[in-house]
Design a protein around this motif. Structure first.
Motif, PDB file in Angstrom:
ATOM      1  N   ALA A  26     -16.542  46.769 -40.455  1.00 52.12           N
ATOM      2  CA  ALA A  26     -16.643  46.184 -41.797  1.00 52.12           C
ATOM      3  C   ALA A  26     -15.719  45.251 -42.201  1.00 52.12           C
ATOM      4  N   ARG A  27     -15.824  44.198 -42.923  1.00 50.86           N
ATOM      5  CA  ARG A  27     -14.838  43.002 -43.445  1.00 50.86           C
ATOM      6  C   ARG A  27     -14.838  43.365 -45.087  1.00 50.86           C
ATOM      7  N   HIS A  28     -13.467  43.561 -45.525  1.00 56.09           N
ATOM      8  CA  HIS A  28     -13.452  43.633 -46.813  1.00 56.09           C
ATOM      9  C   HIS A  28     -12.276  42.705 -47.307  1.00 56.09           C
ATOM     10  N   GLU A  29     -12.490  42.182 -48.299  1.00 53.89           N
ATOM     11  CA  GLU A  29     -11.781  40.978 -49.182  1.00 53.89           C
ATOM     12  C   GLU A  29     -11.282  41.466 -50.490  1.00 53.89           C
ATOM     13  N   GLY A  30     -10.261  41.527 -50.505  1.00 51.99           N
ATOM     14  CA  GLY A  30      -9.671  42.213 -51.980  1.00 51.99           C
ATOM     15  C   GLY A  30      -8.674  42.975 -52.218  1.00 51.99           C
TER      16      GLY A  30
ATOM     17  N   PRO B 102      -5.579  48.992 -47.892  1.00 49.28           N
ATOM     18  CA  PRO B 102      -4.721  48.786 -46.690  1.00 49.28           C
ATOM     19  C   PRO B 102      -5.166  47.872 -45.809  1.00 49.28           C
ATOM     20  N   GLY B 103      -4.703  47.159 -44.988  1.00 49.08           N
ATOM     21  CA  GLY B 103      -5.011  46.035 -44.172  1.00 49.08           C
ATOM     22  C   GLY B 103      -6.156  46.496 -43.014  1.00 49.08           C
ATOM     23  N   ALA B 104      -5.847  47.834 -42.574  1.00 45.29           N
ATOM     24  CA  ALA B 104      -6.910  48.579 -41.691  1.00 45.29           C
ATOM     25  C   ALA B 104      -7.146  49.949 -42.097  1.00 45.29           C
ATOM     26  N   VAL B 105      -8.316  50.144 -42.171  1.00 45.20           N
ATOM     27  CA  VAL B 105      -8.719  51.709 -42.515  1.00 45.20           C
ATOM     28  C   VAL B 105      -9.772  52.195 -41.350  1.00 45.20           C
ATOM     29  N   LEU B 106      -9.439  53.397 -40.853  1.00 45.89           N
ATOM     30  CA  LEU B 106     -10.644  54.077 -40.173  1.00 45.89           C
ATOM     31  C   LEU B 106     -11.151  55.141 -41.008  1.00 45.89           C
ATOM     32  N   VAL B 107     -12.551  55.034 -41.453  1.00 48.70           N
ATOM     33  CA  VAL B 107     -13.092  56.002 -42.081  1.00 48.70           C
ATOM     34  C   VAL B 107     -13.944  57.034 -41.377  1.00 48.70           C
ATOM     35  N   ARG B 108     -13.839  58.257 -41.567  1.00 46.61           N
ATOM     36  CA  ARG B 108     -14.393  59.383 -40.851  1.00 46.61           C
ATOM     37  C   ARG B 108     -16.073  59.435 -41.288  1.00 46.61           C
ATOM     38  N   PRO B 109     -16.958  59.916 -40.520  1.00 48.34           N
ATOM     39  CA  PRO B 109     -18.170  60.004 -40.696  1.00 48.34           C
ATOM     40  C   PRO B 109     -18.744  60.771 -42.244  1.00 48.34           C
TER      41      PRO B 109
ATOM     42  N   GLY C 195     -22.024  44.901 -46.284  1.00 45.71           N
ATOM     43  CA  GLY C 195     -22.835  45.556 -47.302  1.00 45.71           C
ATOM     44  C   GLY C 195     -21.795  46.781 -47.993  1.00 45.71           C
ATOM     45  N   ARG C 196     -22.527  47.696 -48.789  1.00 48.77           N
ATOM     46  CA  ARG C 196     -21.849  48.979 -49.431  1.00 48.77           C
ATOM     47  C   ARG C 196     -21.170  49.739 -48.362  1.00 48.77           C
ATOM     48  N   LEU C 197     -19.981  50.237 -48.669  1.00 45.63           N
ATOM     49  CA  LEU C 197     -19.374  51.077 -47.653  1.00 45.63           C
ATOM     50  C   LEU C 197     -20.249  52.047 -47.207  1.00 45.63           C
ATOM     51  N   TYR C 198     -20.695  53.071 -48.410  1.00 43.64           N
ATOM     52  CA  TYR C 198     -21.284  54.258 -48.093  1.00 43.64           C
ATOM     53  C   TYR C 198     -22.831  54.061 -47.490  1.00 43.64           C
ATOM     54  N   GLU C 199     -23.428  52.645 -47.451  1.00 44.77           N
ATOM     55  CA  GLU C 199     -24.524  52.327 -46.854  1.00 44.77           C
ATOM     56  C   GLU C 199     -24.157  52.254 -45.335  1.00 44.77           C
ATOM     57  N   LEU C 200     -22.915  51.619 -45.209  1.00 42.50           N
ATOM     58  CA  LEU C 200     -22.546  51.402 -43.762  1.00 42.50           C
ATOM     59  C   LEU C 200     -22.246  52.684 -43.013  1.00 42.50           C
ATOM     60  N   LEU C 201     -22.116  53.815 -43.563  1.00 43.45           N
ATOM     61  CA  LEU C 201     -21.916  55.169 -43.109  1.00 43.45           C
ATOM     62  C   LEU C 201     -23.113  55.875 -42.461  1.00 43.45           C
ATOM     63  N   ARG C 202     -24.168  55.414 -42.991  1.00 39.45           N
ATOM     64  CA  ARG C 202     -25.327  56.186 -43.019  1.00 39.45           C
ATOM     65  C   ARG C 202     -25.966  56.489 -41.680  1.00 39.45           C
ATOM     66  N   ASP C 203     -25.284  55.870 -40.616  1.00 43.15           N
ATOM     67  CA  ASP C 203     -25.631  56.330 -38.995  1.00 43.15           C
ATOM     68  C   ASP C 203     -24.773  57.454 -38.562  1.00 43.15           C
ATOM     69  N   GLY C 204     -23.765  57.859 -39.543  1.00 40.62           N
ATOM     70  CA  GLY C 204     -23.011  58.848 -39.198  1.00 40.62           C
ATOM     71  C   GLY C 204     -21.830  58.619 -38.167  1.00 40.62           C
ATOM     72  N   ARG C 205     -21.342  57.376 -38.000  1.00 37.35           N
ATOM     73  CA  ARG C 205     -20.189  57.076 -37.062  1.00 37.35           C
ATOM     74  C   ARG C 205     -18.965  56.698 -38.023  1.00 37.35           C
TER      75      ARG C 205
ATOM     76  N   VAL D 260     -12.587  49.496 -41.334  1.00 36.24           N
ATOM     77  CA  VAL D 260     -12.464  48.672 -42.382  1.00 36.24           C
ATOM     78  C   VAL D 260     -11.373  47.456 -42.092  1.00 36.24           C
ATOM     79  N   ASP D 261     -11.752  46.400 -42.169  1.00 36.62           N
ATOM     80  CA  ASP D 261     -10.834  45.247 -41.804  1.00 36.62           C
ATOM     81  C   ASP D 261     -10.552  44.547 -43.264  1.00 36.62           C
ATOM     82  N   SER D 262      -9.322  44.612 -43.798  1.00 41.46           N
ATOM     83  CA  SER D 262      -8.967  43.677 -45.088  1.00 41.46           C
ATOM     84  C   SER D 262      -7.905  42.786 -44.826  1.00 41.46           C
ATOM     85  N   THR D 263      -7.497  42.577 -43.526  1.00 42.09           N
ATOM     86  CA  THR D 263      -6.648  41.433 -43.109  1.00 42.09           C
ATOM     87  C   THR D 263      -6.877  40.047 -43.374  1.00 42.09           C
ATOM     88  N   PRO D 264      -6.288  39.075 -44.054  1.00 42.74           N
ATOM     89  CA  PRO D 264      -6.807  37.840 -44.165  1.00 42.74           C
ATOM     90  C   PRO D 264      -7.371  37.150 -43.052  1.00 42.74           C
ATOM     91  N   SER D 265      -6.855  37.274 -41.934  1.00 42.37           N
ATOM     92  CA  SER D 265      -7.462  36.765 -40.711  1.00 42.37           C
ATOM     93  C   SER D 265      -8.504  37.283 -39.937  1.00 42.37           C
TER      94      SER D 265
END
Length: 487
Positions: free
Chosen positions: A436-440, A444-451, A403-413, A417-422
């Protein structure tokens, strides 16, 4: 054990937003408000793009959009127009909505989350030790908590009780404010006009009423306690803009003297400051409420992490380090607007206007100004100079498989985000953190997003699964502690 984790003093937008953040994270909090009733007066009315993104991250933006009027372009100075439709955001606008509307929305969410809001609670004393903070209230009652946050405005009692300096100055020109009905409303959604005699603005509330604002050099030293009749506001508009838009009714008016001040510190032991308690500035640019909501989003998850026993060392201290810098930048921006529009030298005003018009012609300078004005350009310099360039920056609203990233943040956690091909990062994380898996390209290959929608950690190379899990453990705790709950 203290009966309350956090006492929030002040039920304005900052305090209510903070209470929502804390309650959603399982923190026991209580809001204390000196006023006995929720006012209908509107001080702030501009909600910028980044604030809408932050509200979107909690599922509140769409409800607020229904209450307001979107403005797609603004004029920071005469002849200098900034087209907000070109912003790379879901909300390319400034939303004009009464502050009371924002407060009603946030209070409803806070109560839904179980927050107790106590009105008529006037703080008169404060003491603290290494385990708790105690507030003394008028009438002899006390309230005890692990932490206290002063969101009680420019004349903050909490700030005074902990002895934090509020350095700065007052502006000389008094501002005239009135809520009026007009028979000939302006064609522009947000009308502004300047002349050698001052500046006027007309802001729609969407319900037939408008906020009329005037910086009138002819009336700039009239005492603040002198009543402001509609005839005086009409005269200011006629002289400065050539029209009063047919002002026919006035329901409220006031004279206002703005200030440029910032708290020397945002923390004193177990006491924090946020919103107008920490910073006040010229209303030009509409930054006040937006900066306060940003403070609340930054502090909320950090207090929750500290109370739940997780997060890196110094996490609470990072609130002041990050937000004091933002507050200083806002003061610089609004002071520049104030001098640009209200400077006493006509030659200097003309030169500043010309400089701004030239700056808005070029992509880089236009983008910088747009980022500052809308909040989209806010970022937090990482403590580690070797950190990935994305660290501390606003996370874009990616389309992920879930789903959309900011919708995925709605639980405050936190969100990994994993953008690696594998998809190796997602597999390694398992249930330790929300993934969350992102292709595009371009991520960066991996991103940890704060609440609060900023990047805590990112990496392109190396052993991404192992490094990602180390980052998750540092920021979120062990898997068993990532979903704590309070009774």
């Amino acid at each position: 054990m203290n009966p309350t984790d956090v006492l929030v003093v002040g039920a304005g937008p900052t305090g209510l937003m903070l209470a929502c953040e804390l309650a959603q994270a399982g923190v026991r909090c209580k809001v204390l408000e000196r006023r006995t009733e929720q006012p209908n007066l509107t001080r702030a009315f501009a909600v910028h793009a980044r604030t809408l993104e932050l509200l979107d991250a909690r599922g509140l933006a769409e409800d607020l959009l229904e209450r307001g009027v979107p403005v797609r372009q603004v004029a920071p100075a005469p002849g200098a127009t900034l087209d907000l439709r070109k912003l790379r955001t879901r909300y390319p606008m400034v939303l004009i909505v009464p502050q009371s509307g924002t407060e009603h929305l946030l209070e409803a969410r806070a109560r839904e989350l179980g927050v107790e809001i106590v009105r008529g609670a006037e703080v008169v004393g404060l003491r603290q030790d290494d385990r708790r903070a105690v507030l003394e209230l008028a009438g002899g009652r006390t309230e005890t908590a692990s932490y206290v946050v002063g969101c009680d405005g420019a004349h903050s009692t909490v700030r005074g009780l902990v002895g934090i300096e509020f350095a700065g100055k007052q502006y000389e020109t008094h501002i005239l404010l009135a809520d009026v009905r007009v028979t000939e409303p302006p064609q522009d959604a947000l009308f502004a006009e300047a002349s050698n005699e001052g500046v006027v603005l007309m802001v729609p509330f969407g319900d037939g009423w408008f906020r009329a604002i005037a910086w009138d050099r002819l009336r700039e030293q009239v005492p603040l306690d002198v009543p402001l009749p509609m005839e005086e506001m009409r005269d200011a508009f006629l002289r400065i803009a050539g029209t009063d838009f047919g002002m026919s009714e006035q329901r409220w008016s006031s004279r206002f003297l703005s200030e440029r001040r910032q708290a020397a510190r945002y923390r004193a032991g177990r006491v924090f400051l946020a919103g107008d308690s920490a910073h006040v500035h010229s209303p030009l640019g509409g930054q006040g409420m937006n900066t306060g909501i940003g403070d609340a989003m930054n502090l909320g998850w950090k207090l929750a992490a500290a109370l739940h026993g997780r997060g890196p060392d110094g996490l609470l201290d990072s609130y002041e380090r990050e937000r004091h810098r933002v507050g200083a930048q806002v003061l610089t921006l609004t002071d520049a607007f104030n001098r640009l529009v209200l400077g006493r030298s006509a030659i200097r005003r003309a030169l500043r206007n010309l400089t701004l018009r030239l700056a808005l012609r070029y992509g880089r300078s236009r983008g910088f100004l747009a980022g500052r004005l809308t909040g989209l350009g806010i970022h937090y310099p990482p403590a580690d100079r070797h950190a990935h360039p994305w660290t501390g920056r606003r996370m874009p609203d990616l389309r992920c498989a879930e789903g959309r990233l900011y919708e995925l943040l709605r639980d405050g956690r936190h969100l990994l985000v994993d953008s690696t091909p594998s998809g190796a990062v997602a597999r390694a994380a398992g249930d330790a953190v929300k993934v969350a898996r992102h292709e595009g390209p371009g991520v960066p290959g991996a991103v940890l997003v704060r609440p609060d929608g900023y990047v805590a950690w990112a990496a392109d190379r190396g052993d991404l699964p192992a490094e990602a899990m180390a980052a998750v453990t540092r920021w979120c705790g062990t898997p068993a502690s990532t979903h704590p709950a309070r009774p």
